[in-house]
Design a protein around this motif. Sequence first.
Motif, short mmCIF file in Angstrom:
data_model
loop_
_atom_site.label_atom_id
_atom_site.label_comp_id
_atom_site.label_asym_id
_atom_site.label_seq_id
_atom_site.Cartn_x
_atom_site.Cartn_y
_atom_site.Cartn_z
N LYS A 54 0.87 -1.26 0.03
CA LYS A 54 0.10 0.02 -0.20
C LYS A 54 0.86 1.16 -0.05
O LYS A 54 1.85 1.38 0.80
CB LYS A 54 -0.76 0.06 1.14
N ASP A 55 0.55 2.16 -1.07
CA ASP A 55 1.38 3.60 -1.08
C ASP A 55 2.71 3.22 -1.07
O ASP A 55 3.58 3.79 -0.43
CB ASP A 55 1.14 4.26 0.21
N LYS A 59 3.22 2.66 3.58
CA LYS A 59 2.00 2.44 4.57
C LYS A 59 1.77 0.95 5.04
O LYS A 59 1.76 0.80 6.22
CB LYS A 59 0.73 2.89 3.91
N SER A 177 7.66 9.13 -5.58
CA SER A 177 6.30 8.75 -5.38
C SER A 177 5.99 7.39 -5.10
O SER A 177 6.70 6.39 -5.23
CB SER A 177 5.60 9.39 -6.44
N GLY A 178 4.64 7.14 -4.52
CA GLY A 178 4.35 5.74 -4.32
C GLY A 178 4.27 4.87 -5.39
O GLY A 178 4.85 3.70 -5.15
N HIS A 207 -5.44 -0.56 -2.70
CA HIS A 207 -5.85 0.68 -2.71
C HIS A 207 -6.51 1.07 -1.21
O HIS A 207 -6.99 0.38 -0.58
CB HIS A 207 -6.84 1.00 -3.74
#
Length: 701
Positions: A54-55, A59, A177-178, A207
């Motif tokens: 995630k991310d 995360k 960025s992720g 997501h």
Amino acid sequence: MATEILPATIRRLEESLINRIAAGEIIHRPASALKELLENALDAGATSIKVTVKDGGLKLLQIQDNGSGIRKADLPILCERFTTSKLSTFQDISSLTTYGFRGEALASISHVAHLSVVTKTRSESCAWRACYADGVLTPPKPGQTADPKPCAGNDGTLLTVEDLFYNTPTRLAALRSGADEYKRILDVVTHYAVHNSSISFQCKKVHFILVGQAQADVTTPGGSSVVQTVGLLYGNTLSKDLITVTVDKTKVTESLWRADALISNANHQSKKLVLLLFINNRLVDSSRVRRAVEGVYAGILPKGASPFVYLSLLLDPKDVDPNVHPTKKEVHFLNEEAIIECISDHMQSALVKQSSSRTFETQTLLTGGAVDTSASKRPTKRRKLDDEPEEEATQDGTKKVYSQYKVRTSLQDRTLDSWMPVVQSDPSKEDAVPLSRIKEIKETACRLTSISELRAEVLENRHTALCEILENHTFVGIADYPRCLSLLQHEVKLYLVNHAALAEEFFYQIALRQFGNFHRIKLEPAPPLRELIKLAVAADETFPNSTMDLETSTTAIYEILMARSEMLDEYFAVKLDEDGFVREIPLLLRDYKPNLDKLPLFLMRLGPQVDWLSEKGCFETTLRELAFFYTPDMPAFLFPKQTSDEGKQEMTIAEKASRWQIQHIFFPAMRKYLVPPKALLERDVVQVANLPDLYRVFERC
């Protein structure tokens, strides 16, 4: 008077600060943390590994395996530094066969993230859950004890890393960025999945809204060969271009070693070198190996093109020093230069042997050669015959132009097709479409950075001389329809062009030009998507070698397209309804109808051939597939050989229609909108005659 500098006091750093500094050397980014966790899972004998992100892993980074698990008694010291099951003495490093050995991975992660473990061995009746912070057990919730808690779980280990670098804001701010971090994670999973093709890998992104409903971006079934896994992850096109190279127990040195490699042949060209290097099953990087690979392909691939190379090198453990880099990214081994040179020689020999056995379809040059690109626009200055001038003054003051320099072009002249009654065009459509009647194709306004970059790349690759030839050519005729060869005249030179290659680039560029605002072709009745994919998969030459059956392969591609149906409809005008029917496809060029017999192939290729992992890659590969669909060639694998007179007549009518579209629609539109890249000069545009050279030959006869 200078101020006296007093010596600073030397003090011992706090243990927590020491561990946090050390953690920064091991864990650079989410991908490096995942690499350590993957290696632990492989050391535990896992046959199935699932990664959830995630991310970009900041995360959440979760990895689940079905390995041997961790004993409950070992959980209290699991995340302490230098606790390992791999070593007991320093001499054990000389016989090391595992990935990890220093006991720093989990300890480092626990100092820069919230780490929890759920593990179960096969002998235990339940799983145990433990949480860690700064290398020690910590209560999962305030008020609870830090001891491991019994819980339900499968055999193996589930490691969950949350809020990575939450306590090191500088490192967190330095990351990209992720999406970029997730791409690096996919690279790590893909590399290990190729090398461990017998193990099942899965990597998916969760997501924020659809937690637990994400579709896997990397999936391998396990039990496959390396070639099959490469085809699954990188595409069947690459897998068909791979060459196997084996250097078995070559005694370059006193110790024996072995190298197994899969290298791409001269047909495969990518923008960046893809090098998967494993030394004693450890994913590493080596600048020497990289330079050696580039040297092998330097004389084979054109400038700017790069190969795919997978290399697994097995050495005697006592000849390898794996402890030279904090993340084990690099290793040193004895006789490195001699071994790399030997591998390079074998790769070179395999490429030469493969190239010599290939069969190419070429056109013998009559007088010229490749297109002369030494100068660009020179409409009046041409090469002289020996010392003869091109023109001279006459008595009345006008200039006389010699015959060999006269450009003979006229739209009223007869083309090659007019001399061939069998393939003569429709008389009602004999005249070519004037350039002024071609409807203007406006460039859509698009704020997506990826589309802007792709449009800029088209302009950057523009070749001036070839652009002049195509803009000012005179169409002579289709010389060889099955081979997609046509003749064009420009000034006093005659060129043989591969109109299929020109069309593929042309349709890619106009599709990119109209991105997000295509006209549409409605299909009535709408064909079922699943049946079209199944037809193309069954006809695919590589399908018999696939590990998946027909239904599984069809379903996999069908689900990929249906999951992205909204994006395909919005950006590419490919409308798939909820019932799985193809309602609409894009219209790229007015009055030009694509060959709908290629529709099954187009839809099937959208699954494995599109780069769904990045925005720019997704847009570019989808547009390329759309251009391939519009390219005017006949998909032979979808056409059974016709033996009856009726079948032959049907093929003749289809060929007539295709010929008319190529001459009267495609070439006039290409003259106006194609921005030809230099790559077309390599094989697709060849000069076959030059009028001054022909005069020289005639004069000598």
